[in-house]
Design an enzyme around this catalytic site. Structure first.
Site, PDB file in Angstrom:
ATOM      1  N   CYS A 109       0.814  -1.225   0.000  1.00 46.47           N
ATOM      2  CA  CYS A 109       0.000   0.000   0.000  1.00 46.47           C
ATOM      3  C   CYS A 109       0.846   1.274   0.000  1.00 46.47           C
ATOM      4  CB  CYS A 109      -0.930   0.014   1.207  1.00 46.47           C
ATOM      5  SG  CYS A 109      -1.972  -1.434   1.261  1.00 46.47           S
ATOM      6  N   HIS A 237      -3.007   6.693   3.325  1.00 48.26           N
ATOM      7  CA  HIS A 237      -3.505   5.486   2.659  1.00 48.26           C
ATOM      8  C   HIS A 237      -4.936   5.248   3.126  1.00 48.26           C
ATOM      9  CE1 HIS A 237      -4.197   1.541   1.276  1.00 48.26           C
ATOM     10  NE2 HIS A 237      -3.975   0.940   2.423  1.00 48.26           N
ATOM     11  N   ASN A 267     -10.413   0.181   0.025  1.00 50.66           N
ATOM     12  CA  ASN A 267      -8.946   0.155   0.065  1.00 50.66           C
ATOM     13  C   ASN A 267      -8.440  -0.325  -1.300  1.00 50.66           C
ATOM     14  OD1 ASN A 267      -6.255  -0.563   0.420  1.00 50.66           O
ATOM     15  ND2 ASN A 267      -6.571  -1.448   2.450  1.00 50.66           N
TER      16      ASN A 267
HETATM   17  O1  UT7 Z   1      -4.076  -1.824   3.535  1.00 45.21           O
HETATM   18  C1  UT7 Z   1      -3.195  -2.384   4.468  1.00 45.21           C
HETATM   19  C2  UT7 Z   1      -3.389  -1.726   5.811  1.00 45.21           C
HETATM   20  N1  UT7 Z   1      -4.515  -2.326   6.449  1.00 45.21           N
HETATM   21  C3  UT7 Z   1      -5.111  -1.725   7.475  1.00 45.21           C
HETATM   22  O2  UT7 Z   1      -4.755  -0.652   7.853  1.00 45.21           O
HETATM   23  C4  UT7 Z   1      -6.239  -2.497   8.117  1.00 45.21           C
HETATM   24  C5  UT7 Z   1      -6.290  -2.256   9.587  1.00 45.21           C
HETATM   25  N2  UT7 Z   1      -7.347  -3.034  10.247  1.00 45.21           N
HETATM   26  C6  UT7 Z   1      -8.663  -2.736  10.136  1.00 45.21           C
HETATM   27  O3  UT7 Z   1      -9.034  -1.857   9.379  1.00 45.21           O
HETATM   28  C7  UT7 Z   1      -9.640  -3.494  11.005  1.00 45.21           C
HETATM   29  O4  UT7 Z   1      -8.930  -4.343  11.862  1.00 45.21           O
HETATM   30  C8  UT7 Z   1     -10.694  -4.334  10.218  1.00 45.21           C
HETATM   31  C9  UT7 Z   1     -11.655  -3.414   9.515  1.00 45.21           C
HETATM   32  C10 UT7 Z   1      -9.992  -5.232   9.210  1.00 45.21           C
HETATM   33  C11 UT7 Z   1     -11.492  -5.188  11.198  1.00 45.21           C
HETATM   34  O5  UT7 Z   1     -12.118  -4.387  12.177  1.00 45.21           O
HETATM   35  P1  UT7 Z   1     -12.053  -4.752  13.735  1.00 45.21           P
HETATM   36  O6  UT7 Z   1     -12.768  -3.677  14.440  1.00 45.21           O
HETATM   37  O7  UT7 Z   1     -10.592  -4.962  14.066  1.00 45.21           O
HETATM   38  O8  UT7 Z   1     -12.891  -6.074  13.803  1.00 45.21           O
HETATM   39  P2  UT7 Z   1     -12.435  -7.562  14.269  1.00 45.21           P
HETATM   40  O9  UT7 Z   1     -11.639  -8.195  13.180  1.00 45.21           O
HETATM   41  O10 UT7 Z   1     -11.858  -7.498  15.624  1.00 45.21           O
HETATM   42  O11 UT7 Z   1     -13.824  -8.277  14.368  1.00 45.21           O
HETATM   43  C12 UT7 Z   1     -14.772  -7.961  15.430  1.00 45.21           C
HETATM   44  C13 UT7 Z   1     -15.967  -8.854  15.318  1.00 45.21           C
HETATM   45  C14 UT7 Z   1     -15.618 -10.347  15.216  1.00 45.21           C
HETATM   46  O12 UT7 Z   1     -16.622 -11.059  15.862  1.00 45.21           O
HETATM   47  P3  UT7 Z   1     -16.412 -11.621  17.368  1.00 45.21           P
HETATM   48  O13 UT7 Z   1     -15.198 -12.502  17.298  1.00 45.21           O
HETATM   49  O14 UT7 Z   1     -16.214 -10.409  18.212  1.00 45.21           O
HETATM   50  O15 UT7 Z   1     -17.684 -12.360  17.620  1.00 45.21           O
HETATM   51  C15 UT7 Z   1     -15.665 -10.647  13.756  1.00 45.21           C
HETATM   52  O16 UT7 Z   1     -15.977 -11.986  13.475  1.00 45.21           O
HETATM   53  O17 UT7 Z   1     -16.661  -8.562  14.092  1.00 45.21           O
HETATM   54  C16 UT7 Z   1     -16.794  -9.752  13.319  1.00 45.21           C
HETATM   55  N3  UT7 Z   1     -16.697  -9.384  11.897  1.00 45.21           N
HETATM   56  C17 UT7 Z   1     -17.757  -9.000  11.175  1.00 45.21           C
HETATM   57  N4  UT7 Z   1     -19.061  -8.862  11.475  1.00 45.21           N
HETATM   58  C18 UT7 Z   1     -19.873  -8.437  10.508  1.00 45.21           C
HETATM   59  C19 UT7 Z   1     -15.590  -9.351  11.138  1.00 45.21           C
HETATM   60  N5  UT7 Z   1     -15.906  -8.937   9.892  1.00 45.21           N
HETATM   61  C20 UT7 Z   1     -17.259  -8.714   9.906  1.00 45.21           C
HETATM   62  C21 UT7 Z   1     -18.149  -8.282   8.921  1.00 45.21           C
HETATM   63  N6  UT7 Z   1     -19.451  -8.141   9.263  1.00 45.21           N
HETATM   64  N7  UT7 Z   1     -17.778  -7.975   7.662  1.00 45.21           N
END
Ligand code: UT7
Length: 310
Positions: A109, A237, A267
């Site tokens: 990225c 980014h 993204n």
């Molecule tokens: O381009 C390279 C650079 N990348 C970045 O900068 C990405 C940085 N990271 C992020 O943007 C975030 O970590 C994400 C958007 C990828 C994820 O967000 P998060 O707030 O960290 O969510 P999480 O992965 O901790 O998931 C929280 C909960 C989980 O459920 P439980 O385990 O708490 O029951 C996931 O299973 O949300 C659930 N979940 C979803 N629910 C509904 C994960 N994806 C989804 C979804 N819809 N699409």
């Protein structure tokens, strides 16, 4: 020492939109979750186009109506359709350029900002006078549309900038590049078999993104020697609206100073800063005298910043 700046910008987003409502129909997610956690509402998907085609369209827009012909092409991509021909050669061919130096850069990225730094350095130290710097990314190629944790994030797009050593409008005055090897395995994608295998440790990468955006902004801001009251903007980014919101809160810089369009494009990896910069420039968001910091972060874990004087 030659002074280098941006003469023109170009961008291309393929017309097909993939909305949160579309994704609600294919994976277990909701518009509410996606908007709350990422800010993203829709992204663009390239149908019948490869990553290099997206870069070519952006380059055409960047060079439209200009007599200047690039003698250097630096193409950023982590989703190029082939390793050879490499993307810069495809772009040079499509534009019928005459024997330019041409090569690809992959710094995930951060690749477009890396490419701006590399191209401007080659121009300062070598014979090159006009560099076309592009980013073309087809993230949909490696996105697993059955994985709700990642398929909501990505879109396709292209961006381009023409750097010149005279007559430029926005001087590129500084850059800062780096990589945190401890995080090399935290973002993975692209196994050359074309499997949709994107994977990241979202939480760790989020933390890295916030810390890096704030840190690189601090470095560039200090070196830019801004006086109190000088206006500056940050084009980060476009990974997640919450990354910018966290840095806004920590630094006290209002959100209006962060140029964000992740809401509409998702993204697009290294194309994202170019898409956001071109849009903001076209809309007249910056005025002469403003400082614009471009700051990339992502797989690698790479990071890259550049300073433009508007
Ligand atoms: O381009 C390279 C650079 N990348 C970045 O900068 C990405 C940085 N990271 C992020 O943007 C975030 O970590 C994400 C958007 C990828 C994820 O967000 P998060 O707030 O960290 O969510 P999480 O992965 O901790 O998931 C929280 C909960 C989980 O459920 P439980 O385990 O708490 O029951 C996931 O299973 O949300 C659930 N979940 C979803 N629910 C509904 C994960 N994806 C989804 C979804 N819809 N699409």
């Amino acid at each position: 020492m030659k002074r280098i700046g941006i003469l023109s910008l170009g961008a291309f987003a393929p017309p097909k939109r993939l909305t949160n409502a579309d994704l609600e129909r294919t994976v277990d997610t909701t518009d509410e979750w996606i908007v709350r956690r990422t800010g993203i509402r829709e992204r663009r998907i390239a149908e019948g186009m490869n990553a290099s085609d997206l870069a070519v369209e952006a380059a055409r827009a960047c060079l439209a109506g200009r007599a200047e012909r690039p003698d250097l092409v630096v193409a950023s991509s982590s989703t190029a359709e082939t390793s050879c021909p490499y993307q810069a050669s495809r772009i040079a061919h499509a534009l019928a350029l005459e024997s330019p130096a041409a090569f690809d850069v992959n710094a995930a990225c951060s690749g477009l900002v890396y490419s701006l730094a590399i191209a401007s350095s080659l121009m300062r130290s070598g014979p090159f006078r006009r560099a076309l710097v592009t980013a073309g990314e087809k993230m949909s190629l490696f996105t697993d549309y059955t994985d709700r944790t990642s398929c909501i994030l990505f879109g396709d797009g292209g961006a381009a900038a023409l750097l010149t050593d005279e007559g430029w409008e926005h001087e590129l005055t500084d850059w800062e590049l780096g990589c945190e090897p401890w995080g090399a395995e935290l973002v993975r994608m692209g196994d050359r078999q074309g499997n949709p295998n994107f994977w990241q440790d979202g939480k760790q990468v989020f933390k890295f993104a916030v810390q890096t955006l704030e840190r690189v902004l601090g470095i560039l801001r200090t070196r830019a020697g801004l006086a109190p009251g000088d206006r500056y903007f940050v084009v980060p980014h476009q990974a997640n609206l919450r990354v910018a919101e966290a840095v806004a809160e920590q630094t006290g810089l209002p959100m209006e100073r962060f140029v964000m369009n992740v809401q509409r494009y998702g993204n697009t990896s290294s194309a994202s800063i170019g898409l956001a910069l071109e849009e903001a420039a076209r809309e007249g968001r910056f005025r002469a005298g403003d400082t614009v910091f471009l700051i990339g972060f992502g797989g690698g874990l790479s990071w890259a910043g550049a300073t433009l004087k508007w």
